[in-house]
Design a protein around this motif. Sequence first.
Motif, PDB file in Angstrom:
ATOM      1  N   TYR A  29     -16.136 -17.198 -18.868  1.00 33.43           N
ATOM      2  CA  TYR A  29     -16.300 -18.587 -19.309  1.00 33.43           C
ATOM      3  C   TYR A  29     -16.080 -18.705 -20.821  1.00 33.43           C
ATOM      4  O   TYR A  29     -15.408 -19.621 -21.302  1.00 33.43           O
ATOM      5  CB  TYR A  29     -17.707 -19.064 -18.925  1.00 33.43           C
ATOM      6  CG  TYR A  29     -17.915 -20.534 -19.132  1.00 33.43           C
ATOM      7  CD1 TYR A  29     -17.446 -21.465 -18.210  1.00 33.43           C
ATOM      8  CD2 TYR A  29     -18.573 -21.005 -20.266  1.00 33.43           C
ATOM      9  CE1 TYR A  29     -17.634 -22.826 -18.414  1.00 33.43           C
ATOM     10  CE2 TYR A  29     -18.765 -22.363 -20.471  1.00 33.43           C
ATOM     11  CZ  TYR A  29     -18.300 -23.260 -19.544  1.00 33.43           C
ATOM     12  OH  TYR A  29     -18.476 -24.614 -19.745  1.00 33.43           O
ATOM     13  N   LEU A  42     -13.228 -20.890 -22.949  1.00 35.45           N
ATOM     14  CA  LEU A  42     -13.502 -21.849 -24.028  1.00 35.45           C
ATOM     15  C   LEU A  42     -12.653 -21.515 -25.259  1.00 35.45           C
ATOM     16  O   LEU A  42     -12.047 -22.392 -25.876  1.00 35.45           O
ATOM     17  CB  LEU A  42     -14.987 -21.817 -24.416  1.00 35.45           C
ATOM     18  CG  LEU A  42     -15.993 -22.464 -23.461  1.00 35.45           C
ATOM     19  CD1 LEU A  42     -17.409 -22.257 -23.976  1.00 35.45           C
ATOM     20  CD2 LEU A  42     -15.719 -23.953 -23.288  1.00 35.45           C
ATOM     21  N   PRO A  55     -22.332 -19.539 -24.023  1.00 33.53           N
ATOM     22  CA  PRO A  55     -22.216 -18.106 -24.319  1.00 33.53           C
ATOM     23  C   PRO A  55     -22.577 -17.726 -25.757  1.00 33.53           C
ATOM     24  O   PRO A  55     -22.411 -16.571 -26.140  1.00 33.53           O
ATOM     25  CB  PRO A  55     -20.735 -17.811 -24.055  1.00 33.53           C
ATOM     26  CG  PRO A  55     -20.152 -19.035 -23.466  1.00 33.53           C
ATOM     27  CD  PRO A  55     -21.041 -20.174 -23.779  1.00 33.53           C
ATOM     28  N   ALA A 106     -34.038 -25.139 -19.867  1.00 32.61           N
ATOM     29  CA  ALA A 106     -34.468 -26.487 -19.469  1.00 32.61           C
ATOM     30  C   ALA A 106     -33.251 -27.381 -19.268  1.00 32.61           C
ATOM     31  O   ALA A 106     -32.186 -27.146 -19.847  1.00 32.61           O
ATOM     32  CB  ALA A 106     -35.370 -27.086 -20.545  1.00 32.61           C
TER      33      ALA A 106
HETATM   34  C1  LIG Z   1     -18.686 -26.496 -22.336  1.00 34.22           C
HETATM   35  S1  LIG Z   1     -20.182 -25.557 -22.393  1.00 34.22           S
HETATM   36  C2  LIG Z   1     -20.382 -25.350 -24.139  1.00 34.22           C
HETATM   37  C3  LIG Z   1     -21.308 -24.247 -24.490  1.00 34.22           C
HETATM   38  C4  LIG Z   1     -21.508 -23.993 -25.980  1.00 34.22           C
HETATM   39  N1  LIG Z   1     -22.125 -25.095 -26.649  1.00 34.22           N
HETATM   40  C5  LIG Z   1     -20.189 -23.646 -26.636  1.00 34.22           C
HETATM   41  O1  LIG Z   1     -19.590 -24.539 -27.257  1.00 34.22           O
HETATM   42  O2  LIG Z   1     -19.748 -22.507 -26.489  1.00 34.22           O
HETATM   43  C6  LIG Z   1     -21.392 -26.771 -21.947  1.00 34.22           C
HETATM   44  C7  LIG Z   1     -22.815 -26.241 -21.937  1.00 34.22           C
HETATM   45  O3  LIG Z   1     -23.716 -27.295 -21.649  1.00 34.22           O
HETATM   46  C8  LIG Z   1     -24.740 -26.793 -20.807  1.00 34.22           C
HETATM   47  N2  LIG Z   1     -25.332 -27.936 -20.083  1.00 34.22           N
HETATM   48  C9  LIG Z   1     -24.650 -28.867 -19.375  1.00 34.22           C
HETATM   49  N3  LIG Z   1     -25.505 -29.754 -18.825  1.00 34.22           N
HETATM   50  C10 LIG Z   1     -26.752 -29.378 -19.227  1.00 34.22           C
HETATM   51  C11 LIG Z   1     -28.052 -29.907 -18.988  1.00 34.22           C
HETATM   52  N4  LIG Z   1     -28.238 -31.001 -18.215  1.00 34.22           N
HETATM   53  N5  LIG Z   1     -29.114 -29.305 -19.558  1.00 34.22           N
HETATM   54  C12 LIG Z   1     -28.940 -28.196 -20.341  1.00 34.22           C
HETATM   55  N6  LIG Z   1     -27.729 -27.638 -20.593  1.00 34.22           N
HETATM   56  C13 LIG Z   1     -26.653 -28.229 -20.027  1.00 34.22           C
HETATM   57  C14 LIG Z   1     -24.009 -25.823 -19.904  1.00 34.22           C
HETATM   58  O4  LIG Z   1     -24.868 -24.909 -19.263  1.00 34.22           O
HETATM   59  C15 LIG Z   1     -23.066 -25.153 -20.897  1.00 34.22           C
HETATM   60  O5  LIG Z   1     -23.676 -24.075 -21.521  1.00 34.22           O
END
Ligand SMILES: C[S@@+](CC[C@H](N)C(=O)[O-])C[C@H]1O[C@@H](n2cnc3c(N)ncnc32)[C@H](O)[C@@H]1O
Length: 205
Positions: free
Chosen positions: A15, A19, A54, A96
């Motif tokens: 994953y 990204l 990640p 959470a």
């Molecule tokens: C596209 S990834 C980006 C991850 C990180 N911020 C990065 O840029 O590498 C989106 C992230 O949002 C988290 N996420 C999405 N919906 C969520 C929710 N309702 N509560 C907590 N985390 C959430 C996902 O698990 C994922 O880790």
Amino acid sequence: MSFRDIQTQDDVETYKKRLIDNYADRPIIIDHITEQIQQLGLEIPTVVELCTGPGQLAEALCHSLPQVNYIGLDFIQPFLDFTEERLSAEATFVCADLTGSDWPELLENAANNRPIDVIVSMQSLHDVGDAAQISAIYRRCQTLLGPVGCFINADLITQEGDEANARPGRLTVPHHLELLQAAGYLSTTCSLRTAQFAVCIGSNR
Ligand SMILES: C[S@@+](CC[C@H](N)C(=O)[O-])C[C@H]1O[C@@H](n2cnc3c(N)ncnc32)[C@H](O)[C@@H]1O
């Protein structure tokens, strides 16, 4: 692969690579967020990251801000485990769901009565929900932050004029700024725009 399918540490690696490969602007965004926090000049900043994934931003923050008190939140435990293993600094993690109601209290507990200086999120709030959901997060964070705290949201955006084709959580910059103002931040700005991203900041000072 969606983040909802993540189960193993190999899944997290895959994953993360996706990204990095698909979003060329991420290094610019990571550097910019780091600089924004450095410019606050806080000796021991308490920084909460919503949706760590990640942990690329977490690694950069802990490297550039050696004294940081970092708290990462995500709802996928393997992301939190992966990030924790790679951080040199001590950090706290909260598993959470941002669409639930308990996360503000969990973050307050994780901060251990210290004021939260910065809440940051990268490439994520558009995945959490639509404008109403993002607005609710902005509001909850405004009250979680200390009197000089700020929220830094770097996310994928919709260009102005293209709203008709927009996916629900991909807002225009003016829409993000409007929601930040309505949430009660004293000042709001868009500090950076690239082809894919915008960094919108709401500050309590
Ligand atoms: C596209 S990834 C980006 C991850 C990180 N911020 C990065 O840029 O590498 C989106 C992230 O949002 C988290 N996420 C999405 N919906 C969520 C929710 N309702 N509560 C907590 N985390 C959430 C996902 O698990 C994922 O880790």
